[in-house]
Design an enzyme around this catalytic site. Structure first.
Site, short mmCIF file in Angstrom:
data_model
loop_
_atom_site.label_atom_id
_atom_site.label_comp_id
_atom_site.label_asym_id
_atom_site.label_seq_id
_atom_site.Cartn_x
_atom_site.Cartn_y
_atom_site.Cartn_z
N ASP A 51 -1.95 11.78 7.39
CA ASP A 51 -2.46 10.50 6.89
C ASP A 51 -1.40 9.41 7.03
OD1 ASP A 51 -0.77 11.33 4.91
OD2 ASP A 51 -2.23 11.17 3.27
N SER A 52 -0.25 9.79 7.60
CA SER A 52 0.74 8.77 8.00
C SER A 52 0.12 7.85 9.04
CB SER A 52 1.99 9.45 8.57
OG SER A 52 1.65 10.37 9.58
N ASP A 90 -4.74 16.36 7.62
CA ASP A 90 -4.48 15.97 6.23
C ASP A 90 -5.77 15.61 5.51
OD1 ASP A 90 -1.88 16.08 5.29
OD2 ASP A 90 -1.30 14.13 6.13
N LYS A 119 -4.30 20.07 5.06
CA LYS A 119 -3.10 19.96 4.23
C LYS A 119 -3.40 19.09 3.03
CE LYS A 119 0.72 17.55 5.58
NZ LYS A 119 0.82 16.49 4.56
N GLU A 121 -1.48 17.34 -0.57
CA GLU A 121 -0.21 17.05 -1.22
C GLU A 121 -0.26 17.48 -2.68
OE1 GLU A 121 1.03 12.97 -0.73
OE2 GLU A 121 0.85 13.10 1.46
N GLU A 188 9.19 17.72 1.69
CA GLU A 188 9.63 16.40 2.18
C GLU A 188 10.69 15.78 1.27
OE1 GLU A 188 6.48 13.70 3.28
OE2 GLU A 188 7.86 12.02 3.53
O1 KIV Z 1 1.10 12.43 6.98
C1 KIV Z 1 2.05 12.96 7.56
O2 KIV Z 1 2.39 12.61 8.70
C2 KIV Z 1 2.76 14.03 6.88
C3 KIV Z 1 4.04 14.49 7.48
C4 KIV Z 1 5.09 13.50 7.19
C5 KIV Z 1 4.42 15.84 7.01
O3 KIV Z 1 2.33 14.47 5.87
#
Ligand code: KIV
Length: 270
Positions: A51-52, A90, A119, A121, A188
């Site tokens: 989600d970056s 994510d 994924k 968080e 992280e």
């Molecule tokens: O969203 C993302 O790119 C991430 C990575 C930084 C692990 O969660």
């Protein structure tokens, strides 16, 4: 002594077991489209549709604005470029507030993107949610330490693990996530010494970003490591200066158009 795990094992979308040799470090990168995924797939064990994307692609101030539709759109594109690596997508902010919602959204992401895993968080506070997603035969990757989705507008990013209570929380997080059945955990921005302890304690591969070099693998945001941004966290190593190359090319193109050098005879239809 750092524990050496031999395999990273998970059920893939089509229920085949994917096994990765962990005697070597696990190489991970983010990707948001088919074209970068095709290149990353040649060199990476795991590709993350992070989600970056909200910050590194759309230029938002936070990852919190990414919607489930957006992550699915990028996930579908990346899927077209990934043939070998594990594909993780994510779950965006607000899509796994409780188990029923999380299961529904994880199923939607897997069904539409055909990814191998999702994924989420969070640590112990999301471990029951992780367990319920896993019960539905969906692989889950954890993400502890600095959690960008928890960062509000005026908060700043900081290294985790300086205080005893932060360290205790990290150990509890890793323990609960493992018990829930996650196949791997991203750690992280955690102090080196503390991340080493987490690696020793973990029974699943730890993928570091701003954590120890002893992690089982490393992940970076592709745009960060390509040198697309002026300001990046200390944990980023720039392997190129793509922004400069892009600027030079655009400058040259603009000159060519203004000086009527482009298009040339090679670029027009006779
Ligand atoms: O969203 C993302 O790119 C991430 C990575 C930084 C692990 O969660």
């Amino acid at each position: 002594m750092i524990q050496h795990l031999n395999h990273l094992e998970l059920l893939s979308g089509n229920s085949k077991v994917k096994k990765f040799n962990l005697k070597k470090k696990v190489v991970c990168l983010t990707s948001y489209n088919k074209f970068s995924a095709q290149i990353a797939d040649k060199y990476c064990d795991l590709i993350l549709v992070g989600d970056s994307v909200g910050m590194a692609y759309y230029g938002d101030k936070s990852t919190r604005f990414v919607s489930i539709q957006e992550i699915i759109r990028h996930g579908k594109s990346v899927r077209q470029g990934v043939k070998n690596a594990i594909l993780v997508v994510d779950m965006p902010y607000g899509t796994y507030k409780n188990s029923p919602e999380a299961v529904k959204n994880a199923k939607k992401i897997v069904k539409e993107t055909k990814c191998d895993a999702v994924k989420i968080e969070g640590g112990y506070e999301v471990s029951l949610i992780a367990k319920n997603i896993i019960k539905n035969k969906i692989n889950v990757m954890g993400h502890i330490g600095l959690q960008p989705q928890k960062i509000k507008k005026n908060d700043h990013y900081r290294v985790i693990g300086h205080t005893f209570s932060e360290q205790e929380k990290l150990f509890k997080d890793i323990d609960c996530l493992q018990k829930a059945g996650v196949f791997s955990i991203v750690v992280e921005a955690v102090k080196n010494k503390v991340s080493n302890e987490l690696v020793k304690k973990s029974k699943v591969p730890i993928i570091g970003i701003g954590a120890s070099k002893n992690c089982h693998g490393q992940v970076l945001v592709l745009e960060d490591m390509l040198g697309m941004f002026e300001k990046v966290p200390k944990f980023v190593k720039r392997y190129s200066n793509l922004n400069r190359y892009i600027e030079k090319a655009i400058q040259k193109y603009s000159k060519d158009v203004r000086n009527e050098k482009f298009p040339s005879t090679q670029n027009i239809y006779k």
